[in-house]
Structures are given as C-alpha cells and as structure tokens.
Scaffold this motif. Structure first.
Motif, PDB file in Angstrom:
ATOM      1  N   UNK A 170       0.852  -1.182   0.000  1.00  0.00           N
ATOM      2  CA  UNK A 170       0.000   0.000   0.000  1.00  0.00           C
ATOM      3  C   UNK A 170       0.893   1.238   0.000  1.00  0.00           C
ATOM      4  N   UNK A 171       0.830   2.012  -1.067  1.00  0.00           N
ATOM      5  CA  UNK A 171       1.659   3.203  -1.209  1.00  0.00           C
ATOM      6  C   UNK A 171       1.231   4.268  -0.208  1.00  0.00           C
ATOM      7  N   UNK A 172      -0.071   4.459  -0.070  1.00  0.00           N
ATOM      8  CA  UNK A 172      -0.603   5.450   0.866  1.00  0.00           C
ATOM      9  C   UNK A 172      -2.088   5.199   1.068  1.00  0.00           C
ATOM     10  N   UNK A 173      -2.584   5.697   2.198  1.00  0.00           N
ATOM     11  CA  UNK A 173      -4.009   5.709   2.503  1.00  0.00           C
ATOM     12  C   UNK A 173      -4.442   7.169   2.432  1.00  0.00           C
ATOM     13  N   UNK A 174      -5.258   7.485   1.452  1.00  0.00           N
ATOM     14  CA  UNK A 174      -5.641   8.875   1.199  1.00  0.00           C
ATOM     15  C   UNK A 174      -7.070   9.109   1.689  1.00  0.00           C
ATOM     16  N   UNK A 175      -7.241  10.148   2.492  1.00  0.00           N
ATOM     17  CA  UNK A 175      -8.570  10.523   2.977  1.00  0.00           C
ATOM     18  C   UNK A 175      -9.001  11.799   2.259  1.00  0.00           C
ATOM     19  N   UNK A 176     -10.096  11.731   1.496  1.00  0.00           N
ATOM     20  CA  UNK A 176     -10.543  12.912   0.762  1.00  0.00           C
ATOM     21  C   UNK A 176     -11.041  14.009   1.687  1.00  0.00           C
ATOM     22  N   UNK A 177     -11.495  13.631   2.872  1.00  0.00           N
ATOM     23  CA  UNK A 177     -11.847  14.575   3.928  1.00  0.00           C
ATOM     24  C   UNK A 177     -11.980  13.768   5.216  1.00  0.00           C
TER      25      UNK A 177
ATOM     26  N   UNK B 294     -15.429   8.449   6.583  1.00  0.00           N
ATOM     27  CA  UNK B 294     -14.370   8.299   5.590  1.00  0.00           C
ATOM     28  C   UNK B 294     -13.021   7.955   6.202  1.00  0.00           C
ATOM     29  N   UNK B 295     -12.873   8.141   7.509  1.00  0.00           N
ATOM     30  CA  UNK B 295     -11.561   7.925   8.133  1.00  0.00           C
ATOM     31  C   UNK B 295     -11.586   6.918   9.278  1.00  0.00           C
TER      32      UNK B 295
ATOM     33  N   UNK C 269       1.324   5.139   5.088  1.00  0.00           N
ATOM     34  CA  UNK C 269       1.011   6.426   5.719  1.00  0.00           C
ATOM     35  C   UNK C 269      -0.401   6.883   5.407  1.00  0.00           C
ATOM     36  N   UNK C 270      -1.023   7.562   6.365  1.00  0.00           N
ATOM     37  CA  UNK C 270      -2.328   8.196   6.166  1.00  0.00           C
ATOM     38  C   UNK C 270      -2.093   9.641   5.762  1.00  0.00           C
ATOM     39  N   UNK C 271      -2.703  10.053   4.646  1.00  0.00           N
ATOM     40  CA  UNK C 271      -2.536  11.403   4.142  1.00  0.00           C
ATOM     41  C   UNK C 271      -3.867  12.150   4.200  1.00  0.00           C
ATOM     42  N   UNK C 272      -3.815  13.400   4.698  1.00  0.00           N
ATOM     43  CA  UNK C 272      -5.012  14.213   4.865  1.00  0.00           C
ATOM     44  C   UNK C 272      -4.635  15.680   4.697  1.00  0.00           C
ATOM     45  N   UNK C 273      -5.496  16.451   4.032  1.00  0.00           N
ATOM     46  CA  UNK C 273      -5.257  17.884   3.953  1.00  0.00           C
ATOM     47  C   UNK C 273      -5.324  18.497   5.354  1.00  0.00           C
ATOM     48  N   UNK C 274      -4.374  19.369   5.657  1.00  0.00           N
ATOM     49  CA  UNK C 274      -4.244  19.877   7.023  1.00  0.00           C
ATOM     50  C   UNK C 274      -5.450  20.695   7.485  1.00  0.00           C
TER      51      UNK C 274
END
Length: 213
Positions: A61-68, A73-74, A87-92
């Motif tokens: 798994x390259x990344x876990x992306x949360x759109x919001x 969703x998370x 890694x979990x990625x989220x807009x700050x």
C-alpha cells in the motif's frame, strides 16, 4: 521480462454510520483502490479495515488517502495503516474534524493542493476542493480518465453543506473552478452512490441543491 500490467481501479462498498452535530446516520461508503498486482493506493477506507485489507491482499500500500475527515471516511484508516504500514494522508485544513474521531492518532502526512501521488506508474494530482469540509480534496488521474471526488461532487450535485465546517457557495466555487474545468468525459468516482461524468453534471449547475452528507 514480464510485461507490466496496466493500472486498474477497484471498488468496495462498506457500511456503517456517519455522526456529526449530534446526529448519526446509516451510510454506505465507496472505497477505491488504484494500482496493479504489486502496489495500490487506498482512497477513503471506511468502516471495515478487514474488508479493505482482504481486497488489498499481499500488495504494498503506497498510501491511505482521505478525501476529507468526516468519520465515515476515516474511521478505518488507523487500523488499516497499522496492518499495512502505509502512511495516512489528509489535507491539514481537515485536522479539526480528524481529531474528533482520532484524537490520539495524527495523520502521517499532508495533502496540499497540487501534490502528486504515484502508484503503479500512474499519477494522481490533489485538487483542494473545500466546501463540504475545509480540507476536502479530489484526486485527478488523467491517464485513467477519472477523478475521485469524495463527497465534493455526486451524481446529481454537490455534497451537503448544512452541517458544521461546510459552506455551500464554497463547494459550488470548488466544483466550478476545479472540477468542471476537467475534460467532460472524465469519470467522477464518488464517496457514496453511483459514478457520473464531469460533462453529465456541468449542465445542472444552476439547479444543484445541496445533497449527500
């Protein structure tokens, strides 16, 4: 030498609840995987980390992306990250929402506007599209002819803006400026419900009600 398999999109529907502003609703969520037989990107792991992990299999798994960061969703993201090491990625800008669900576990990295993610040789560009949530993002993959919109754009209109952290003029501006400028044949893969296309939604802009959640 073995030929590289093309990048593909996989789809899983999981069920659970969404809670905000004192209310709780039953929801079905779309979970999206982008990748090949060797590695994947996971978008919005919702409700059921076991089901998502089963679809991933033994792929990296390259990344876990949360759109919001709405809880539906998370809510499975940390468990999936623990299982996969991704890694979990989220807009700050969505950190205040994230902290309501996971106060003791921070995301691992940001999702700034214009950031590019690569999986299986395919590039996805982060489009910051606030309105449904302050840090809402979409992921545009031109090589796949698709954009993953989370709850920003649905088949039939924009995501809801009647709850905390949301704003209807902002979401319409995000859709108009960031999404309707994409090629009309671009497939819109949403956070809930059916997919649509950019061209299919554009003519309805003036009549769009707030919908979704």
């Amino acid at each position: 030498m073995t030929a590289q398999l093309p990048t593909r999109i996989e789809h899983l529907v999981t069920s659970g609840t969404f809670s905000l502003d004192g209310g709780t609703w039953e929801v079905d969520n779309n979970v999206w995987l982008v990748g090949d037989d060797h590695e994947v990107l996971v978008i919005d792991p919702a409700h059921d980390a076991d089901a998502v992990a089963a679809l991933i299999g033994d792929r990296r798994v390259v990344a876990i992306v949360c759109t919001h960061a709405h809880d539906d969703h998370v809510n499975a993201a940390p468990a999936l990250a623990d299982r996969t090491g991704a890694p979990i990625l989220l807009n700050e800008a969505d950190r205040p929402l994230w902290d309501r669900t996971h106060p003791d576990r921070a995301p691992d990295g940001p999702l700034p506007d214009g950031h590019r993610l690569t999986v299986a040789g395919t590039e996805l560009t982060v489009l910051h599209t606030p309105g449904h949530a302050p840090g809402a993002v979409c992921l545009y993959a031109p090589a796949l002819g698709t954009v993953f919109t989370g709850d920003t754009l649905f088949a039939g209109g924009p995501g809801a803006t009647g709850r905390s952290f949301s704003d209807f003029p902002t979401i319409v501006r995000s859709i108009t400026d960031r999404l309707l400028t994409l090629p009309p044949e671009t497939v819109v893969r949403t956070g809930h419900g059916d997919s649509t296309t950019i061209g299919g939604e554009a003519p309805q802009l003036a009549d769009w009600p707030a919908r979704g959640h």
